[in-house]
Design a protein around this motif. Structure first.
Motif, PDB file in Angstrom:
ATOM      1  N   UNK A 140      25.069  57.482 -17.658  1.00  0.00           N
ATOM      2  CA  UNK A 140      24.971  56.492 -16.584  1.00  0.00           C
ATOM      3  C   UNK A 140      24.263  55.229 -17.062  1.00  0.00           C
ATOM      4  N   UNK A 141      23.316  55.379 -17.970  1.00  0.00           N
ATOM      5  CA  UNK A 141      22.647  54.206 -18.547  1.00  0.00           C
ATOM      6  C   UNK A 141      23.673  53.326 -19.252  1.00  0.00           C
ATOM      7  N   UNK A 142      24.554  53.972 -20.035  1.00  0.00           N
ATOM      8  CA  UNK A 142      25.582  53.222 -20.748  1.00  0.00           C
ATOM      9  C   UNK A 142      26.527  52.517 -19.786  1.00  0.00           C
ATOM     10  N   UNK A 143      26.893  53.192 -18.699  1.00  0.00           N
ATOM     11  CA  UNK A 143      27.781  52.588 -17.702  1.00  0.00           C
ATOM     12  C   UNK A 143      27.135  51.361 -17.064  1.00  0.00           C
ATOM     13  N   UNK A 144      25.862  51.484 -16.704  1.00  0.00           N
ATOM     14  CA  UNK A 144      25.186  50.344 -16.078  1.00  0.00           C
ATOM     15  C   UNK A 144      24.948  49.208 -17.065  1.00  0.00           C
ATOM     16  N   UNK A 145      24.655  49.550 -18.303  1.00  0.00           N
ATOM     17  CA  UNK A 145      24.520  48.503 -19.317  1.00  0.00           C
ATOM     18  C   UNK A 145      25.821  47.722 -19.444  1.00  0.00           C
ATOM     19  N   UNK A 146      26.937  48.432 -19.420  1.00  0.00           N
ATOM     20  CA  UNK A 146      28.231  47.765 -19.512  1.00  0.00           C
ATOM     21  C   UNK A 146      28.519  46.950 -18.254  1.00  0.00           C
ATOM     22  N   UNK A 147      28.167  47.480 -17.091  1.00  0.00           N
ATOM     23  CA  UNK A 147      28.378  46.755 -15.837  1.00  0.00           C
ATOM     24  C   UNK A 147      27.558  45.465 -15.811  1.00  0.00           C
ATOM     25  N   UNK A 148      26.384  45.508 -16.378  1.00  0.00           N
ATOM     26  CA  UNK A 148      25.514  44.325 -16.384  1.00  0.00           C
ATOM     27  C   UNK A 148      25.872  43.332 -17.483  1.00  0.00           C
ATOM     28  N   UNK A 149      26.248  43.837 -18.652  1.00  0.00           N
ATOM     29  CA  UNK A 149      26.392  42.977 -19.825  1.00  0.00           C
ATOM     30  C   UNK A 149      27.835  42.736 -20.266  1.00  0.00           C
ATOM     31  N   UNK A 150      28.717  43.673 -19.973  1.00  0.00           N
ATOM     32  CA  UNK A 150      30.112  43.512 -20.373  1.00  0.00           C
ATOM     33  C   UNK A 150      30.283  43.328 -21.873  1.00  0.00           C
ATOM     34  N   UNK A 151      29.598  44.154 -22.650  1.00  0.00           N
ATOM     35  CA  UNK A 151      29.592  43.982 -24.108  1.00  0.00           C
ATOM     36  C   UNK A 151      30.855  44.492 -24.798  1.00  0.00           C
ATOM     37  N   UNK A 152      31.703  45.230 -24.072  1.00  0.00           N
ATOM     38  CA  UNK A 152      32.923  45.801 -24.671  1.00  0.00           C
ATOM     39  C   UNK A 152      34.136  45.408 -23.821  1.00  0.00           C
ATOM     40  N   UNK A 153      34.465  44.130 -23.779  1.00  0.00           N
ATOM     41  CA  UNK A 153      35.542  43.685 -22.884  1.00  0.00           C
ATOM     42  C   UNK A 153      36.919  44.161 -23.319  1.00  0.00           C
ATOM     43  N   UNK A 154      37.677  44.617 -22.322  1.00  0.00           N
ATOM     44  CA  UNK A 154      39.094  44.959 -22.470  1.00  0.00           C
ATOM     45  C   UNK A 154      39.344  45.990 -23.574  1.00  0.00           C
ATOM     46  N   UNK A 155      38.514  47.035 -23.576  1.00  0.00           N
ATOM     47  CA  UNK A 155      38.733  48.148 -24.486  1.00  0.00           C
ATOM     48  C   UNK A 155      38.053  49.389 -23.944  1.00  0.00           C
ATOM     49  N   UNK A 156      38.262  50.536 -24.588  1.00  0.00           N
ATOM     50  CA  UNK A 156      37.505  51.725 -24.261  1.00  0.00           C
ATOM     51  C   UNK A 156      36.622  52.073 -25.460  1.00  0.00           C
ATOM     52  N   UNK A 157      35.482  52.676 -25.203  1.00  0.00           N
ATOM     53  CA  UNK A 157      34.558  52.964 -26.293  1.00  0.00           C
ATOM     54  C   UNK A 157      33.771  54.235 -26.002  1.00  0.00           C
ATOM     55  N   UNK A 158      33.423  54.929 -27.070  1.00  0.00           N
ATOM     56  CA  UNK A 158      32.764  56.217 -26.968  1.00  0.00           C
ATOM     57  C   UNK A 158      31.253  56.055 -26.802  1.00  0.00           C
ATOM     58  N   UNK A 159      30.667  56.978 -26.062  1.00  0.00           N
ATOM     59  CA  UNK A 159      29.207  57.040 -25.887  1.00  0.00           C
ATOM     60  C   UNK A 159      28.765  58.471 -26.163  1.00  0.00           C
ATOM     61  N   UNK A 160      27.750  58.628 -26.994  1.00  0.00           N
ATOM     62  CA  UNK A 160      27.222  59.966 -27.310  1.00  0.00           C
ATOM     63  C   UNK A 160      25.808  59.795 -27.879  1.00  0.00           C
ATOM     64  N   UNK A 161      25.153  60.903 -28.157  1.00  0.00           N
ATOM     65  CA  UNK A 161      23.850  60.848 -28.825  1.00  0.00           C
ATOM     66  C   UNK A 161      24.047  60.619 -30.317  1.00  0.00           C
TER      67      UNK A 161
END
Length: 217
Positions: free
Chosen positions: A196-217
Motif C-alpha cells: 500500500x505504501x508503494x501504491x500511495x507513493x505512485x498515486x502521489x508522485x506518478x514516477x512510473x507513467x504508462x507502464x506496470x512495475x513490480x514491487x517486492x522486498x
C-alpha cells in the motif's frame, strides 16, 4: 492533501490502501458495492460510498475532482473475470479522460510480469492451468490501459508472488520494472501494508507513467 478515490476498498489490498492514504492525511473516498457491509471502513478522512466500477455513469460521477484514482477491484460471486477486469478498466479510463485527465493507479498481477525478456509468467510452461483465465483477464485489462488517451496518467503497481495479508508494515519496499522482482534468495514477497505504501507513493508522485512495475522486498 488530495482527494483519492479507491475502488474495491473493501478487499484486502483496498483496505490497506485506504488506511495508508488516510494515514497520510488525504481525503479518501472508499468505493464499495454494499456500504452496509463495509461500514467499518469509515473514519477520519474516509467516506464510504456505494458504486459499481463497471457502471460508467457511476464511475464518472465518483472520479470527478479526484487527485488520484486507485483501482483495487476484484470480481464478486456474480462477476465473470473474463469481462469484469476489462469493463472496469474501460469505465475508469473513459471517466478520467472525460473529466479532462488525471492519475489512475491500478493493482496488477505478478503473472503479467516478465519471467524472462519478452516472456510473461503466465506464458511459461509451469504456470498453473487453473489460473490461466484469471491471469489473461488481468492482461486484457492492462491492454486497455496501453491504449488509453495520453491524458490518463495510468500506472499499474504489481505485488510480489507471495502477497502476505498478515505481514507487518516495515515501511520498505523495492520498485522494479516489468520483470518479476525477487530477493537474494529468489523469493518474491511483499506484505499488503508495505504494498500500500508503494501504491500511495505512485498515486502521489506518478514516477512510473504508462507502464506496470513490480514491487517486492
Amino acid at each position: 492533501m488530495v482527494r483519492i478515490v479507491v475502488f474495491g476498498a473493501g478487499g484486502k489490498a483496498g483496505r490497506a490502501v485506504v488506511a495508508e492514504a488516510a494515514g497520510r492525511g488525504h481525503e479518501v473516498v472508499a468505493v464499495v458495492r454494499d456500504t452496509a457491509r463495509y461500514a467499518d471502513l469509515a473514519g477520519s478522512g474516509v467516506a464510504v460510498v456505494a458504486g459499481d466500477v463497471t457502471d460508467r455513469s457511476q464511475v464518472a460521477a465518483l472520479v470527478k475532482g479526484a487527485g488520484a484514482v486507485v483501482n483495487a477491484v476484484a470480481p464478486g460471486p456474480g462477476d465473470a473475470p473474463g469481462t469484469f477486469f476489462t469493463a472496469a478498466a474501460n469505465a475508469l479510463v473513459d471517466a478520467i479522460a472525460g473529466a479532462g485527465g488525471g492519475r489512475l493507479v491500478a493493482i496488477g498481477l505478478s503473472a503479467c510480469l516478465d519471467a524472462a525478456p519478452g516472456v510473461r509468467v503466465l506464458d511459461t510452461p509451469g504456470f498453473p492451468a487453473q489460473f490461466q483465465d484469471f491471469a489473461r483477464a488481468h492482461a486484457a485489462a492492462l491492454d486497455v490501459l496501453w491504449q488509453a488517451p495520453a491524458t490518463v496518467e495510468w500506472s499499474v503497481v504489481v505485488p510480489a508472488m507471495e502477497f502476505d495479508p498478515q505481514g507487518e508494515r516495515t515501511g520498505t519496499y523495492r520498485a522494479g520494472d516489468t520483470g518479476l522482482l525477487t530477493d537474494a534468495d529468489g523469493v518474491s514477497r511483499i506484505s499488503y501494508r508495505d504494498f500500500a505504501i508503494a501504491v500511495l507513493d505512485e498515486a502521489e508522485q506518478g514516477a512510473h507513467p504508462r507502464t506496470h512495475f513490480a514491487v517486492a522486498y
